[in-house]
Every structure is written in structure tokens, then in C-alpha cells.
Write a protein that holds these residues in place. Structure first.
Motif, PDB file in Angstrom:
ATOM      1  N   HIS A 129       0.817  -1.213   0.000  1.00  0.00           N
ATOM      2  CA  HIS A 129       0.000   0.000   0.000  1.00  0.00           C
ATOM      3  C   HIS A 129       0.856   1.271   0.000  1.00  0.00           C
ATOM      4  O   HIS A 129       0.330   2.365  -0.220  1.00  0.00           O
ATOM      5  CB  HIS A 129      -0.907   0.002   1.241  1.00  0.00           C
ATOM      6  CG  HIS A 129      -2.342   0.322   0.945  1.00  0.00           C
ATOM      7  ND1 HIS A 129      -2.887   0.358  -0.324  1.00  0.00           N
ATOM      8  CD2 HIS A 129      -3.382   0.626   1.782  1.00  0.00           C
ATOM      9  CE1 HIS A 129      -4.175   0.667  -0.258  1.00  0.00           C
ATOM     10  NE2 HIS A 129      -4.490   0.841   1.001  1.00  0.00           N
ATOM     11  N   MET A 157      -4.115   6.371   4.807  1.00  0.00           N
ATOM     12  CA  MET A 157      -4.601   6.241   3.434  1.00  0.00           C
ATOM     13  C   MET A 157      -6.027   6.748   3.232  1.00  0.00           C
ATOM     14  O   MET A 157      -6.309   7.497   2.293  1.00  0.00           O
ATOM     15  CB  MET A 157      -4.518   4.768   3.006  1.00  0.00           C
ATOM     16  CG  MET A 157      -4.857   4.531   1.549  1.00  0.00           C
ATOM     17  SD  MET A 157      -3.678   5.301   0.416  1.00  0.00           S
ATOM     18  CE  MET A 157      -2.356   4.075   0.421  1.00  0.00           C
ATOM     19  N   ASN A 158      -6.943   6.351   4.120  1.00  0.00           N
ATOM     20  CA  ASN A 158      -8.362   6.641   3.896  1.00  0.00           C
ATOM     21  C   ASN A 158      -8.722   8.121   3.978  1.00  0.00           C
ATOM     22  O   ASN A 158      -9.832   8.505   3.618  1.00  0.00           O
ATOM     23  CB  ASN A 158      -9.222   5.867   4.912  1.00  0.00           C
ATOM     24  CG  ASN A 158      -9.130   4.366   4.698  1.00  0.00           C
ATOM     25  OD1 ASN A 158      -8.400   3.884   3.832  1.00  0.00           O
ATOM     26  ND2 ASN A 158      -9.858   3.621   5.501  1.00  0.00           N
ATOM     27  N   TYR A 181      -0.004   5.687  -6.842  1.00  0.00           N
ATOM     28  CA  TYR A 181      -0.555   4.735  -5.874  1.00  0.00           C
ATOM     29  C   TYR A 181      -0.538   3.302  -6.385  1.00  0.00           C
ATOM     30  O   TYR A 181      -0.392   3.047  -7.584  1.00  0.00           O
ATOM     31  CB  TYR A 181      -1.991   5.132  -5.503  1.00  0.00           C
ATOM     32  CG  TYR A 181      -2.985   5.067  -6.650  1.00  0.00           C
ATOM     33  CD1 TYR A 181      -3.861   3.987  -6.778  1.00  0.00           C
ATOM     34  CD2 TYR A 181      -3.053   6.075  -7.604  1.00  0.00           C
ATOM     35  CE1 TYR A 181      -4.774   3.918  -7.827  1.00  0.00           C
ATOM     36  CE2 TYR A 181      -3.960   6.023  -8.646  1.00  0.00           C
ATOM     37  CZ  TYR A 181      -4.818   4.941  -8.753  1.00  0.00           C
ATOM     38  OH  TYR A 181      -5.714   4.876  -9.797  1.00  0.00           O
ATOM     39  N   ASP A 182      -0.689   2.358  -5.463  1.00  0.00           N
ATOM     40  CA  ASP A 182      -0.728   0.928  -5.765  1.00  0.00           C
ATOM     41  C   ASP A 182      -2.075   0.548  -6.353  1.00  0.00           C
ATOM     42  O   ASP A 182      -3.099   1.129  -6.006  1.00  0.00           O
ATOM     43  CB  ASP A 182      -0.481   0.125  -4.482  1.00  0.00           C
ATOM     44  CG  ASP A 182      -1.512   0.454  -3.402  1.00  0.00           C
ATOM     45  OD1 ASP A 182      -1.503   1.607  -2.903  1.00  0.00           O
ATOM     46  OD2 ASP A 182      -2.342  -0.418  -3.083  1.00  0.00           O
ATOM     47  N   ASP A 183      -2.074  -0.452  -7.246  1.00  0.00           N
ATOM     48  CA  ASP A 183      -3.307  -0.839  -7.919  1.00  0.00           C
ATOM     49  C   ASP A 183      -3.375  -2.355  -8.082  1.00  0.00           C
ATOM     50  O   ASP A 183      -2.527  -2.955  -8.750  1.00  0.00           O
ATOM     51  CB  ASP A 183      -3.377  -0.166  -9.292  1.00  0.00           C
ATOM     52  CG  ASP A 183      -4.760  -0.250  -9.911  1.00  0.00           C
ATOM     53  OD1 ASP A 183      -5.390  -1.313  -9.808  1.00  0.00           O
ATOM     54  OD2 ASP A 183      -5.199   0.748 -10.512  1.00  0.00           O
ATOM     55  N   SER A 194     -11.716   5.741  -9.120  1.00  0.00           N
ATOM     56  CA  SER A 194     -10.895   5.339  -7.976  1.00  0.00           C
ATOM     57  C   SER A 194     -10.453   3.888  -8.053  1.00  0.00           C
ATOM     58  O   SER A 194      -9.473   3.503  -7.412  1.00  0.00           O
ATOM     59  CB  SER A 194     -11.675   5.541  -6.675  1.00  0.00           C
ATOM     60  OG  SER A 194     -12.757   4.600  -6.603  1.00  0.00           O
ATOM     61  N   HIS A 226      -9.877   2.054  -4.740  1.00  0.00           N
ATOM     62  CA  HIS A 226      -8.734   2.341  -3.867  1.00  0.00           C
ATOM     63  C   HIS A 226      -9.142   3.402  -2.843  1.00  0.00           C
ATOM     64  O   HIS A 226      -9.578   4.493  -3.209  1.00  0.00           O
ATOM     65  CB  HIS A 226      -7.567   2.843  -4.718  1.00  0.00           C
ATOM     66  CG  HIS A 226      -6.277   2.981  -3.985  1.00  0.00           C
ATOM     67  ND1 HIS A 226      -6.009   4.028  -3.138  1.00  0.00           N
ATOM     68  CD2 HIS A 226      -5.172   2.194  -3.973  1.00  0.00           C
ATOM     69  CE1 HIS A 226      -4.795   3.886  -2.642  1.00  0.00           C
ATOM     70  NE2 HIS A 226      -4.257   2.789  -3.140  1.00  0.00           N
ATOM     71  N   ARG A 227      -8.983   3.082  -1.556  1.00  0.00           N
ATOM     72  CA  ARG A 227      -9.475   3.972  -0.507  1.00  0.00           C
ATOM     73  C   ARG A 227      -8.816   5.351  -0.527  1.00  0.00           C
ATOM     74  O   ARG A 227      -9.459   6.363  -0.271  1.00  0.00           O
ATOM     75  CB  ARG A 227      -9.277   3.317   0.865  1.00  0.00           C
ATOM     76  CG  ARG A 227     -10.092   2.040   1.072  1.00  0.00           C
ATOM     77  CD  ARG A 227     -11.573   2.309   1.096  1.00  0.00           C
ATOM     78  NE  ARG A 227     -12.359   1.108   1.286  1.00  0.00           N
ATOM     79  CZ  ARG A 227     -12.662   0.585   2.462  1.00  0.00           C
ATOM     80  NH1 ARG A 227     -12.216   1.141   3.571  1.00  0.00           N
ATOM     81  NH2 ARG A 227     -13.418  -0.502   2.528  1.00  0.00           N
ATOM     82  N   ARG A 239      -0.704   4.599 -11.810  1.00  0.00           N
ATOM     83  CA  ARG A 239      -1.103   3.360 -11.149  1.00  0.00           C
ATOM     84  C   ARG A 239       0.052   2.361 -11.188  1.00  0.00           C
ATOM     85  O   ARG A 239       0.621   2.093 -12.255  1.00  0.00           O
ATOM     86  CB  ARG A 239      -2.330   2.774 -11.845  1.00  0.00           C
ATOM     87  CG  ARG A 239      -3.548   3.682 -11.808  1.00  0.00           C
ATOM     88  CD  ARG A 239      -4.599   3.272 -12.833  1.00  0.00           C
ATOM     89  NE  ARG A 239      -4.993   1.891 -12.690  1.00  0.00           N
ATOM     90  CZ  ARG A 239      -5.664   1.201 -13.631  1.00  0.00           C
ATOM     91  NH1 ARG A 239      -5.997   1.782 -14.771  1.00  0.00           N
ATOM     92  NH2 ARG A 239      -5.985  -0.066 -13.427  1.00  0.00           N
ATOM     93  N   LYS A 264      -3.365  -9.175  -7.528  1.00  0.00           N
ATOM     94  CA  LYS A 264      -4.467  -9.473  -6.608  1.00  0.00           C
ATOM     95  C   LYS A 264      -4.057 -10.518  -5.573  1.00  0.00           C
ATOM     96  O   LYS A 264      -3.228 -11.382  -5.852  1.00  0.00           O
ATOM     97  CB  LYS A 264      -5.680  -9.985  -7.386  1.00  0.00           C
ATOM     98  CG  LYS A 264      -6.315  -8.938  -8.297  1.00  0.00           C
ATOM     99  CD  LYS A 264      -7.546  -9.503  -8.986  1.00  0.00           C
ATOM    100  CE  LYS A 264      -8.168  -8.495  -9.932  1.00  0.00           C
ATOM    101  NZ  LYS A 264      -8.698  -7.301  -9.239  1.00  0.00           N
ATOM    102  N   VAL A 312      -2.790  -5.724   1.025  1.00  0.00           N
ATOM    103  CA  VAL A 312      -2.166  -4.426   0.740  1.00  0.00           C
ATOM    104  C   VAL A 312      -1.295  -3.948   1.900  1.00  0.00           C
ATOM    105  O   VAL A 312      -0.381  -3.145   1.697  1.00  0.00           O
ATOM    106  CB  VAL A 312      -3.221  -3.340   0.382  1.00  0.00           C
ATOM    107  CG1 VAL A 312      -3.961  -3.727  -0.881  1.00  0.00           C
ATOM    108  CG2 VAL A 312      -4.172  -3.065   1.534  1.00  0.00           C
TER     109      VAL A 312
END
Length: 198
Positions: free
Chosen positions: A19, A63-64, A88-90, A106, A109-110, A128, A133, A143
Motif C-alpha cells: 500500500h 490512506m483513507n 498509488y498501488d493498484d 478510484s 482504492h481507498r 497506477r 491481486k 495491501v
């Protein structure tokens, strides 16, 4: 002036987790240019400045709530949204894949949800960084877990390549940078030539 925002969670506990891919990339960019991050309490972030070309930030809100710090910098420095690049991570991309886009959603992604909701728009560029997964883990556990030993070499290469892409955004523009990096494959020569930044 660009605003480069790497997403992640503050604290040593999270530093090398999936993350925090965004943090790792902007840290590599700063290290390459011999820049030092400074804590800005009122901006709820760490930031550094690259010449008169870019502000690089790491929100420290977790993050959120990433959007809080992003909005503060956008408003303070009067950054147009087309000059905001969020890194950011994806999970929808495999590890080793970079995708740079001028705008978008989005993807669940939070951190991106927070940025989009706080700014009231999704019309800003993003980078990204694929992490793949989870297989036998929850999304949260995945994450917030460390990259595996088998993934580390690719991660180092992607960090270096992504930080180079940030330079290209500044010097050749977003569209040419997208063309250069979005078709990148893990077996391409750039992976073999790119040195590690440690």
C-alpha cells in the motif's frame, strides 16, 4: 508547477508494504534529486520542492483520509487539477506494470476515493503501480503486507522506472510520458538497464 502526491500510510510499520508503493516512488524521486522531506503540520503531510517545477508530498493522514492533505496543497499553491499527479498501488494491474492516465475513477482504492471525494473531481492525472491481486488473503491483509522476496527485484526496478517517469512528466509532458511507459513490459530492455536506487 506540478504537485506529485505519493499515497501511503505513515510510520515504519507500513513503510515497505504494498500500500506504500506511492510513498516509495516519491521518496526515490527525492533521493535522486537530493531533496529532503520536511514535516508540515498544518498541511498534514511531508513535502519537498524540486526547483520551480514540482512539489512532492506524502500525506500523513493515513490512506483513507489522503484527500485532506492533497486539497490543502492544491488550494495553498493554486495547483490546477491537470497538474496534480497521484501515485498509488493498484490491484487491477500485475506487479511490474505502470499505467499513467490523465483522469479516471478510484478503482475502489481507498486513498483515491478520499482524494476524489475531497477535491470533488476525478479529473486529475494518476500513476497506477500494479501489485496484483491477493490469492489466499483478504484485500486489507494483502495491501498491508510486505512484498515477497520473489517480488523485491521487480519492485526496486519499478520504483526506479516510476521515479524516472516523474522526471519525464516535468520535461516532456504527460502525454509523451504516457506513451513511453504505459506499454512497458517486464521483459523490456529498460528493466535490465535501470539501476537500483537504494
Amino acid at each position: 508547477m506540478w504537485l506529485f502526491c505519493g499515497l501511503g500510510n505513515p510510520g515504519e510499520k507500513y513503510r515497505y508494504t504494498r500500500h506504500n508503493f506511492g510513498f516509495l516512488v516519491v521518496e526515490a524521486f527525492a533521493k535522486k534529486h537530493r531533496l529532503n522531506f520536511k514535516f508540515y503540520k498544518e498541511m498534514e503531510s511531508e513535502a519537498t520542492f524540486y526547483k520551480d517545477k514540482a512539489i512532492i508530498i506524502k500525506p500523513l493522514t493515513f490512506m483513507n483520509l489522503s484527500g485532506k492533505a492533497v486539497k490543502k496543497w492544491v488550494e495553498k499553491e493554486k495547483i490546477p487539477l491537470e497538474s496534480l499527479l497521484v501515485i498509488y498501488d493498484d490491484m487491477d494491474l500485475p506487479l511490474g506494470k505502470i499505467k499513467i492516465l490523465p483522469k479516471g475513477g478510484s478503482g475502489g482504492h481507498r486513498g483515491m476515493i478520499s482524494v476524489i471525494e475531497t477535491l470533488g473531481s476525478s479529473d486529475f492525472p494518476r500513476m497506477r503501480l500494479g501489485i496484483g491481486k491477493p490469492i489466499n488473503q483478504s484485500v486489507t491483509d494483502y495491501v498491508l503486507s510486505l512484498f515477497s522476496e520473489e517480488e523485491i527485484e521487480i519492485v526496486h526496478k519499478i520504483i526506479d522506472i516510476a521515479s524516472s517517469a516523474l522526471d519525464d512528466v516535468l520535461y516532456i509532458g504527460l502525454l509523451k510520458t504516457m506513451t513511453k511507459y504505459n506499454s512497458l513490459k517486464i521483459n523490456d530492455e529498460i528493466f535490465k538497464k535501470q539501476p537500483y536506487i537504494r
